[in-house]
Design an enzyme around this catalytic site. Structure first.
Site, PDB file in Angstrom:
ATOM      1  N   ASP A 134      27.498 -10.942   7.737  1.00  0.00           N
ATOM      2  CA  ASP A 134      28.098  -9.620   7.510  1.00  0.00           C
ATOM      3  C   ASP A 134      28.431  -9.442   6.031  1.00  0.00           C
ATOM      4  OD1 ASP A 134      28.109  -9.129  10.209  1.00  0.00           O
ATOM      5  OD2 ASP A 134      30.225  -9.605  10.493  1.00  0.00           O
ATOM      6  N   ARG A 185      20.120  -6.097   7.145  1.00  0.00           N
ATOM      7  CA  ARG A 185      20.741  -5.066   7.964  1.00  0.00           C
ATOM      8  C   ARG A 185      21.389  -4.056   7.012  1.00  0.00           C
ATOM      9  NH1 ARG A 185      23.348  -6.382  12.729  1.00  0.00           N
ATOM     10  NH2 ARG A 185      24.599  -8.040  11.854  1.00  0.00           N
TER      11      ARG A 185
HETATM   12  P1  FDA Z   1      28.884   7.717  10.789  1.00  0.00           P
HETATM   13  O1  FDA Z   1      30.220   7.099  10.617  1.00  0.00           O
HETATM   14  O2  FDA Z   1      28.409   8.746   9.854  1.00  0.00           O
HETATM   15  O3  FDA Z   1      28.668   8.115  12.261  1.00  0.00           O
HETATM   16  C1  FDA Z   1      27.535   8.787  12.767  1.00  0.00           C
HETATM   17  C2  FDA Z   1      27.873   9.310  14.149  1.00  0.00           C
HETATM   18  O4  FDA Z   1      28.014   8.176  15.032  1.00  0.00           O
HETATM   19  C3  FDA Z   1      29.217  10.038  14.212  1.00  0.00           C
HETATM   20  O5  FDA Z   1      29.071  11.397  14.019  1.00  0.00           O
HETATM   21  C4  FDA Z   1      29.718   9.679  15.585  1.00  0.00           C
HETATM   22  O6  FDA Z   1      29.206  10.623  16.512  1.00  0.00           O
HETATM   23  C5  FDA Z   1      29.130   8.340  15.868  1.00  0.00           C
HETATM   24  N1  FDA Z   1      30.115   7.270  15.583  1.00  0.00           N
HETATM   25  C6  FDA Z   1      30.201   6.492  14.479  1.00  0.00           C
HETATM   26  N2  FDA Z   1      31.211   5.612  14.569  1.00  0.00           N
HETATM   27  C7  FDA Z   1      31.790   5.873  15.748  1.00  0.00           C
HETATM   28  C8  FDA Z   1      32.890   5.302  16.410  1.00  0.00           C
HETATM   29  N3  FDA Z   1      33.618   4.316  15.859  1.00  0.00           N
HETATM   30  N4  FDA Z   1      33.217   5.815  17.622  1.00  0.00           N
HETATM   31  C9  FDA Z   1      32.497   6.793  18.195  1.00  0.00           C
HETATM   32  N5  FDA Z   1      31.441   7.391  17.604  1.00  0.00           N
HETATM   33  C10 FDA Z   1      31.095   6.926  16.400  1.00  0.00           C
HETATM   34  N6  FDA Z   1      30.071  -2.462   7.772  1.00  0.00           N
HETATM   35  C11 FDA Z   1      30.302  -3.282   6.742  1.00  0.00           C
HETATM   36  O7  FDA Z   1      30.892  -2.876   5.741  1.00  0.00           O
HETATM   37  N7  FDA Z   1      29.846  -4.580   6.795  1.00  0.00           N
HETATM   38  C12 FDA Z   1      29.153  -5.078   7.850  1.00  0.00           C
HETATM   39  O8  FDA Z   1      28.764  -6.251   7.856  1.00  0.00           O
HETATM   40  C13 FDA Z   1      28.877  -4.192   8.930  1.00  0.00           C
HETATM   41  N8  FDA Z   1      28.153  -4.615  10.005  1.00  0.00           N
HETATM   42  C14 FDA Z   1      27.785  -3.705  10.965  1.00  0.00           C
HETATM   43  C15 FDA Z   1      26.889  -4.074  11.968  1.00  0.00           C
HETATM   44  C16 FDA Z   1      26.449  -3.130  12.891  1.00  0.00           C
HETATM   45  C17 FDA Z   1      25.477  -3.515  13.971  1.00  0.00           C
HETATM   46  C18 FDA Z   1      26.928  -1.779  12.813  1.00  0.00           C
HETATM   47  C19 FDA Z   1      26.487  -0.740  13.793  1.00  0.00           C
HETATM   48  C20 FDA Z   1      27.829  -1.423  11.833  1.00  0.00           C
HETATM   49  C21 FDA Z   1      28.274  -2.366  10.904  1.00  0.00           C
HETATM   50  N9  FDA Z   1      29.167  -2.005   9.895  1.00  0.00           N
HETATM   51  C22 FDA Z   1      29.382  -2.885   8.867  1.00  0.00           C
HETATM   52  C23 FDA Z   1      29.901  -0.713   9.958  1.00  0.00           C
HETATM   53  C24 FDA Z   1      29.232   0.381   9.127  1.00  0.00           C
HETATM   54  O9  FDA Z   1      29.369   0.135   7.755  1.00  0.00           O
HETATM   55  C25 FDA Z   1      29.850   1.759   9.423  1.00  0.00           C
HETATM   56  O10 FDA Z   1      31.203   1.736   9.034  1.00  0.00           O
HETATM   57  C26 FDA Z   1      29.775   2.170  10.867  1.00  0.00           C
HETATM   58  O11 FDA Z   1      28.547   1.833  11.435  1.00  0.00           O
HETATM   59  C27 FDA Z   1      29.993   3.708  11.001  1.00  0.00           C
HETATM   60  O12 FDA Z   1      29.026   4.406  10.314  1.00  0.00           O
HETATM   61  P2  FDA Z   1      27.702   5.024  10.991  1.00  0.00           P
HETATM   62  O13 FDA Z   1      26.549   4.505  10.250  1.00  0.00           O
HETATM   63  O14 FDA Z   1      27.680   4.759  12.441  1.00  0.00           O
HETATM   64  O15 FDA Z   1      27.746   6.546  10.638  1.00  0.00           O
END
Ligand code: FDA
Length: 309
Positions: A134, A185
């Site tokens: 991570d 990732r």
């Molecule tokens: P965004 O936050 O823009 O969300 C897009 C849409 O997804 C939203 O409109 C909503 O509908 C839905 N959504 C997103 N989060 C949601 C929630 N919590 N509950 C409900 N709906 C939600 N970060 C980091 O800094 N270091 C790391 O090592 C990792 N590792 C990691 C692994 C994996 C497999 C994932 C999926 C995520 C991470 N992250 C991470 C977290 C990442 O940086 C980020 O904060 C989250 O994924 C939220 O951003 P999105 O890309 O989902 O988009």
């Protein structure tokens, strides 16, 4: 308003006083179940098995816990993950493991952390799995990349690293990682960073995400790419741009967290995307859970609803 709520939640995620008290409340324990099937790895395996059997959604595991204060705790964490690899194999799961280097002692001893990584990467290879690292806040990026690059140089090929599209430095880091034929990732980034370090606006972070993903897919360097996002619109945009270059959706994996947009996870798997869910477990869930709330402050309402009988 969204920005204020996000920053307040990110602050709360790191607050020691809240961390000691809030997890004791039953409503918090009920609320976290939405994103975490249980506190043990067996709970995580039990949740993963039907996803794989019924929906072809594969899995990845992470035990919650950050920033150790005593190095011997890292030995126990590494031993635990060695057992997770064995459990994945015994249960016939297509499962991988994802770890924060601070859980393995990065704040205390870099060499000891590296030695743990070698053990985990070796077991990952022996069990035909993968070891994912991570990415934590920006103060850890150099050290984390250095450990990853050393692992790859020393032949631990089933090792992947997370990079964050909100960091201004990430395009240069990706350029550096690509020749390693790395597994990467890509995520947007979950920490509260300063303006000179990270892009602030959602539009900029999203545009950087698409551009980095497409660059990696078109690089021809054999990168194993995971799109770690719930932003289906962005994934479809990336798939569209890749298709225009003759690259199919099997060229990358969509990686989401357990319990978030579960319907979309299933729909995407049906439509030919390779989908993997990251399942968290463990009793140290408070900071992780509050960071999930910060990603979507509307989830606070869901948590508060658990106060009702
Ligand atoms: P965004 O936050 O823009 O969300 C897009 C849409 O997804 C939203 O409109 C909503 O509908 C839905 N959504 C997103 N989060 C949601 C929630 N919590 N509950 C409900 N709906 C939600 N970060 C980091 O800094 N270091 C790391 O090592 C990792 N590792 C990691 C692994 C994996 C497999 C994932 C999926 C995520 C991470 N992250 C991470 C977290 C990442 O940086 C980020 O904060 C989250 O994924 C939220 O951003 P999105 O890309 O989902 O988009």
């Amino acid at each position: 308003m969204y920005g204020i709520a996000r920053r307040a939640l990110l602050w709360a995620s790191g607050n020691r006083w809240l961390k000691e008290r809030l997890p004791r409340y039953r409503f918090m324990q009920r609320a976290v179940r939405r994103f975490m099937p249980g506190e043990t790895v067996a709970d995580a395996f039990d949740a993963a098995a039907p996803l794989q059997a019924q929906h072809r959604i594969v899995s990845e595991y992470t035990k919650l816990g950050e920033n150790l204060t005593v190095l011997t705790e890292a030995d126990a964490v590494a031993d635990h993950y060695l057992g997770v690899y064995d459990g994945i194999k015994e249960r016939g799961l297509d499962g991988e493991v994802s770890v924060k280097l601070t859980q393995l002692g990065l704040d205390l001893d870099t060499e000891a952390t590296y030695a743990h990584c070698v053990r985990l990467a070796t077991r990952a290879a022996e069990t035909a799995s993968w070891f994912w690292i991570d990415m934590e806040d920006s103060s850890y990026v150099d050290r984390t990349l250095a450990i990853f690059e050393r692992l790859r140089r020393e032949g631990h090929e089933r090792t992947g690293i997370c990079v964050q599209s909100y960091l201004r430095r990430t395009p240069a880091d990706v350029e550096r990682l690509l020749p390693l034929g790395a597994a990467i990732r890509l995520v947007k980034g979950a920490y509260d960073e300063k303006d000179d370090i990270a892009l602030r606006s959602r539009g900029e972070v999203d545009a950087a995400f698409v551009s980095l993903a497409v660059t990696m897919l078109r690089s021809g360097k054999g990168v194993r790419l995971g799109l770690g996002t719930h932003d289906v619109r962005l994934v479809e945009q990336i798939a569209g741009q890749a298709a225009a270059s003759g690259i199919g959706r099997e060229a990358f994996e969509v990686q989401m967290l357990y319990g978030i947009r579960a319907n979309e996870q299933r729909r995407m798997a049906r439509e030919g995307y390779r989908v993997r869910v990251l399942i968290a477990y463990g009793d140290a869930w408070y900071p992780w859970y509050v960071r999930r709330l910060a990603e979507r402050p509307a989830n606070v309402l869901f948590a508060l609803r658990q106060l009702l009988p």
